[in-house]
Every structure is written in structure tokens, then in C-alpha cells.
Write a protein that holds these residues in place. Sequence first.
Motif, short mmCIF file in Angstrom:
data_model
loop_
_atom_site.label_atom_id
_atom_site.label_comp_id
_atom_site.label_asym_id
_atom_site.label_seq_id
_atom_site.Cartn_x
_atom_site.Cartn_y
_atom_site.Cartn_z
N ASN A 45 -1.66 2.45 11.35
CA ASN A 45 -0.52 2.53 12.26
C ASN A 45 0.26 3.79 12.02
O ASN A 45 0.50 4.18 10.88
CB ASN A 45 0.37 1.30 12.09
CG ASN A 45 -0.36 0.04 12.48
OD1 ASN A 45 -0.75 -0.13 13.62
ND2 ASN A 45 -0.55 -0.84 11.53
N GLN A 88 -0.12 -3.39 9.04
CA GLN A 88 -0.73 -4.47 9.82
C GLN A 88 -2.14 -4.73 9.32
O GLN A 88 -3.10 -4.54 10.04
CB GLN A 88 -0.76 -4.06 11.28
CG GLN A 88 -0.73 -5.18 12.28
CD GLN A 88 -0.47 -4.67 13.68
OE1 GLN A 88 -0.97 -3.63 14.06
NE2 GLN A 88 0.31 -5.40 14.45
N SER A 93 8.46 5.78 8.60
CA SER A 93 8.27 4.33 8.63
C SER A 93 7.03 3.98 9.45
O SER A 93 6.60 4.74 10.32
CB SER A 93 9.51 3.63 9.19
OG SER A 93 9.61 3.78 10.59
N SER A 94 6.47 2.83 9.13
CA SER A 94 5.29 2.35 9.84
C SER A 94 5.23 0.84 9.70
O SER A 94 6.01 0.23 8.96
CB SER A 94 4.02 2.99 9.27
OG SER A 94 3.89 2.70 7.89
N LEU A 95 4.29 0.25 10.43
CA LEU A 95 4.07 -1.18 10.36
C LEU A 95 2.78 -1.42 9.62
O LEU A 95 1.72 -0.92 10.02
CB LEU A 95 4.01 -1.77 11.77
CG LEU A 95 3.79 -3.28 11.86
CD1 LEU A 95 4.93 -4.04 11.21
CD2 LEU A 95 3.63 -3.71 13.32
N TYR A 153 6.79 -1.21 0.38
CA TYR A 153 6.46 -2.32 1.28
C TYR A 153 6.82 -3.61 0.57
O TYR A 153 6.53 -3.75 -0.63
CB TYR A 153 4.97 -2.29 1.63
CG TYR A 153 4.47 -3.50 2.36
CD1 TYR A 153 3.57 -4.38 1.77
CD2 TYR A 153 4.90 -3.79 3.65
CE1 TYR A 153 3.10 -5.50 2.43
CE2 TYR A 153 4.45 -4.91 4.32
CZ TYR A 153 3.55 -5.75 3.71
OH TYR A 153 3.09 -6.87 4.37
N GLY A 187 11.37 -2.79 13.82
CA GLY A 187 10.08 -3.47 13.78
C GLY A 187 9.15 -2.99 12.68
O GLY A 187 8.12 -3.63 12.44
N HIS A 188 9.49 -1.90 12.03
CA HIS A 188 8.66 -1.37 10.95
C HIS A 188 9.06 -1.98 9.61
O HIS A 188 10.23 -2.26 9.36
CB HIS A 188 8.77 0.14 10.88
CG HIS A 188 8.02 0.83 11.98
ND1 HIS A 188 7.94 2.21 12.06
CD2 HIS A 188 7.32 0.35 13.03
CE1 HIS A 188 7.21 2.54 13.11
NE2 HIS A 188 6.83 1.42 13.73
N ASP A 189 8.05 -2.14 8.72
CA ASP A 189 8.31 -2.78 7.44
C ASP A 189 7.94 -1.91 6.24
O ASP A 189 8.13 -2.33 5.10
CB ASP A 189 7.56 -4.10 7.35
CG ASP A 189 6.05 -3.95 7.56
OD1 ASP A 189 5.38 -4.99 7.68
OD2 ASP A 189 5.56 -2.80 7.62
N TYR A 237 14.45 -3.75 5.11
CA TYR A 237 13.43 -2.70 5.15
C TYR A 237 13.97 -1.28 4.98
O TYR A 237 13.17 -0.35 4.84
CB TYR A 237 12.59 -2.75 6.43
CG TYR A 237 11.99 -4.10 6.72
CD1 TYR A 237 12.31 -4.80 7.88
CD2 TYR A 237 11.12 -4.70 5.81
CE1 TYR A 237 11.78 -6.06 8.13
CE2 TYR A 237 10.59 -5.95 6.05
CZ TYR A 237 10.93 -6.63 7.21
OH TYR A 237 10.41 -7.87 7.45
#
Lengths: 116, 114
Positions: free
Chosen positions: A103, A97, A93-95, A50, A28-30, A72
Motif C-alpha cells: 500500500n 493490509q 503513513s500507510s495502511l 505499527y 484511515g492509515h495505521d 496512530y
Amino acid sequence: DAGVTQSPTHLIKTRGQQVTLRCSPKSGHDTVSWYQQALGQGPQFIFQYYEEEERQRGNFPDRFSGHQFPNYSSELNVNALLLGDSALYLCASSLRQGRTTYNEQFFGPGTRLTVL
Amino acid sequence: AQSVTQLGSHVSVSEGALVLLRCNYSSSVPPYLFWYVQYPNQGLQLLLKYTSAATLVKGINGFEAEFKKSETSFHLTKPSAHMSDAAEYFCAVSTLGSARQLTFGSGTQLTVLP
């Protein structure tokens, strides 16, 4: 749910060689960031990826380069290795947003690189 | 630009005693602050974070930290140390304007004596 994974766990290279380290982000992380942690020191930011582009870079020479793939995952490449490149390389890793939220970054176990 | 200073590279406490690890930050914009723990041969685990909500932040394993803007500090505390708390602790700062990159302190090695 798998967390951040990195490969290989350990790596031994000689001066002048090139190395590629790999990172798979948490599901779910990008966004993927890379850090270098020399022995006895805190991690230092190398760069962040990113949307398959380098978005931010720390104070590291061009010998350090990276790549992010459509799924990713990311690679860190280091050319012309020096003894001083010996360190633990951490992937986080993180999202991403939006610009008004923060995040959490989740860290992988790291790759221990030894340059002889 | 932002920076973090951790006072004391090594701290020793007795089991059951108060743990206090010091962190001072420098940031020209409102910071986000973090404490991470690292066990031998492992990556970093987030203990707690301050992201401009409550100034007293509670984290995992009984740790907490208080954001004090006037003192530019974010010290980590735990009322009663446990042997399993022995590890390296890192304070870190980030800002929205820095693409969320973390700037870490040099770390504090916590030893817990029986």
C-alpha cells in the motif's frame, strides 16, 4: 480529507539538545514511517511503527527513538543532537493490509531541523 | 538488501523535449518500484509505482516508466517537458520482506529550459 501533517515546520536547536517531531497520519492509515533527508540526498529510512511498536529500523543510532500513540499519530525523538542531524525529517503513513499487498506511503511536508 | 542508483544528479531539457531520468535497482527478491517528485520545500509526491502488474506504468502529469527485469531498470520518461516539471525526482525500491520500507536513490534535479 487531511493528508499527513507534521509539526513543527521548522526547528532550530543547538548541539547536545533534544528534539521531538510530531506526525499525524492520513485518515484511515495505521502505519507510520520516518525518513531523514539530508541536503542534496535522498530520504533514508529511520524506522516504522505499527500497533504502537517499532517494527523495522534503518541504520540509525539509538539516539533516534520514536513512539506511536493509540490514535496512530507518532513522534520522533532525537537526543544529544549533532550538527549532522540537520536535515528534513519526513513522515509517511500507510495502511498495513497483510503481508501480500503493498500500500502506498503518503508523505507529509516534513520538518526542517537545523542544529547549530 | 536493496539499493537504487540514479544516473545523473542533474538533467536539463528544453521545454517540449523528451524527459528521460534513469534508475537502476538491485534487489534479491521481486521489487516494488516507485518514482517520487519533490518540489522545493515540500514533501514527496508519488508519480507512479510498479507492483508486479503491467511492466509499463503510467503515472500523473504525463509521466510513465517501464520495468525491465533483464536490465534491472525503471527509467522515467515524459514525451514533452513542461516548465512545471522542474523539480527533484527520486526513484525508490521496496519489498514485502522489508516491512515496506522505501530505499531511495540520491535523486535527479530536472531543469526545464525555455
